[in-house]
Design an enzyme around this catalytic site. Sequence first.
Site, PDB file in Angstrom:
ATOM      1  CE1 TYR A 139      -5.302  -4.096 -14.191  1.00  0.00           C
ATOM      2  CE2 TYR A 139      -4.694  -5.590 -12.423  1.00  0.00           C
ATOM      3  CZ  TYR A 139      -4.460  -4.443 -13.150  1.00  0.00           C
ATOM      4  OH  TYR A 139      -3.378  -3.649 -12.852  1.00  0.00           O
ATOM      5  CG  ASP A 189      -4.536   3.436 -11.054  1.00  0.00           C
ATOM      6  OD1 ASP A 189      -3.983   3.762 -12.119  1.00  0.00           O
ATOM      7  OD2 ASP A 189      -5.410   2.550 -10.986  1.00  0.00           O
ATOM      8  CB  THR A 239       2.994  -0.927 -19.466  1.00  0.00           C
ATOM      9  OG1 THR A 239       2.408   0.327 -19.115  1.00  0.00           O
ATOM     10  CG2 THR A 239       2.787  -1.181 -20.947  1.00  0.00           C
ATOM     11  CG  ASP A 240       0.463  -0.559 -13.710  1.00  0.00           C
ATOM     12  OD1 ASP A 240       0.012  -1.569 -14.295  1.00  0.00           O
ATOM     13  OD2 ASP A 240      -0.186   0.080 -12.846  1.00  0.00           O
ATOM     14  CD  GLU A 299      -7.058  -0.889  -5.575  1.00  0.00           C
ATOM     15  OE1 GLU A 299      -6.753   0.244  -5.141  1.00  0.00           O
ATOM     16  OE2 GLU A 299      -7.728  -1.063  -6.597  1.00  0.00           O
TER      17      GLU A 299
HETATM   18  C1  GLA Z   1      -5.932  -0.249 -13.485  1.00  0.00           C
HETATM   19  C2  GLA Z   1      -4.849  -0.591 -12.462  1.00  0.00           C
HETATM   20  C3  GLA Z   1      -3.501   0.007 -12.860  1.00  0.00           C
HETATM   21  C4  GLA Z   1      -3.141  -0.342 -14.307  1.00  0.00           C
HETATM   22  C5  GLA Z   1      -4.322  -0.061 -15.240  1.00  0.00           C
HETATM   23  C6  GLA Z   1      -4.064  -0.525 -16.635  1.00  0.00           C
HETATM   24  O1  GLA Z   1      -6.180   1.127 -13.459  1.00  0.00           O
HETATM   25  O2  GLA Z   1      -5.211  -0.101 -11.187  1.00  0.00           O
HETATM   26  O3  GLA Z   1      -2.502  -0.419 -11.974  1.00  0.00           O
HETATM   27  O4  GLA Z   1      -2.715  -1.661 -14.406  1.00  0.00           O
HETATM   28  O5  GLA Z   1      -5.518  -0.654 -14.783  1.00  0.00           O
HETATM   29  O6  GLA Z   1      -3.036   0.194 -17.232  1.00  0.00           O
END
Ligand code: GLA
Length: 398
Positions: free
Chosen positions: A233, A184, A49-50, A172
């Site tokens: 992703y 994160d 969701t971020d 990143e």
């Molecule tokens: C990874 C990404 C985060 C987030 C998660 C899924 O950890 O680094 O930013 O998108 O996946 O919630």
Amino acid sequence: MKLGNQGTDRIDMQTLDAKDLPLLFQRRFGAEPLVFRAPGRVNLIGEHTDYNDGFVLPAALDLSTYAAIARRSDGVIRIHSVNLNSDFSFDLDQPQSRVGAWSDYICGVAVELEKSGYRLLGADIMVFSTLPMGSGLSASAALEVAVGYALLNVSGEEIDLLDLAKICQRAENNFVGMRCGIMDQFISCHGVEGAALLLDCRSLEHRTVRIDPSVRIVICNTMVHHQLASSEYTQRRRECEEAVALLSSSIEGVTALRDVGVEQLEEHAARLPATILKRARHVVTENARALAAVAALEARDFAEFGQLMNASHESLRNDYNVSCAELDLMAELARAVPGVYGARMTGGGFGGCVVALVEASAAAHFADAVGPAYEKATNLSPMIFTCFPGPGAGPAIF
Ligand code: GLA
């Protein structure tokens, strides 16, 4: 810690502790270092969701990455990784580009810090992590934040944690080439002892949500990390962008999936191809679940919180398609243990960890109930441990 006669060789990683770092540093670089620490994270709910401007509920772990650092008189950064027994160096005055190795995270942070106007000085750095790598507990964000914090400190620059989190995310995104969201790096900077953080990834407003002492957060590492993780992703991000492009033409004010309600999505379902609809459905329902979960945790309704965790896992598995057989099995085994409220995959998916909310009195038996059954089915010995949320980045206190 056991060291060979010469000190730097034959380090026994099993007995190595972060508080041994200053001694190791001194033997390698001949100087007295300062030591900084940044934690990994577990996300309780609000997955994928971020980057959709939505809501997440991560907690910082006590497992962390440590950066021992001492200034140099030139503009060179020399780094040694204790875990990887690997070295590299670069000159701050020379342009840097990605090499596809662990050093990219560090180079990326230095490059983005300087782009943001910070003036860095050369330094010797030794990094050591107690976080298992590739386990979905954000070892990479912890590395970025620990090194970024350490570099700013020895360069005499002021440390603004929000700025540091954003810069590490940019490192990143732009340097490493992984289009991650802000979760994160944000939690690694802003973690609070004994609590999770509800973070609005659009406004970056956040508040602490205390973890009641009658429950435990248990993390179960499946010990698998499927190669698909990073390409899938990126693919999910694109699919979300496609959903936004299609929905914004018929719903006013939609700039991210955060702006779409659960019912609204169903009303406009016909506009979306089947796969895109599934992706959007996960994100939209997950945002609603994250907010409902916070209300449940604050009301001490752990059964409800657990149900929402289970529903989150189903949605990640069936609609977002980011789970895998090992995660499904681990979640199922965890849910079958008496005293477990709920369990779900945590992090990006395709391996990594399951997180479970467990009654405190049941936590001690949890590993015995889940571990052997998982091992029997997969031939993999899982790592299962209770997480006590710790503070965010700062000087290491031993
Ligand atoms: C990874 C990404 C985060 C987030 C998660 C899924 O950890 O680094 O930013 O998108 O996946 O919630």
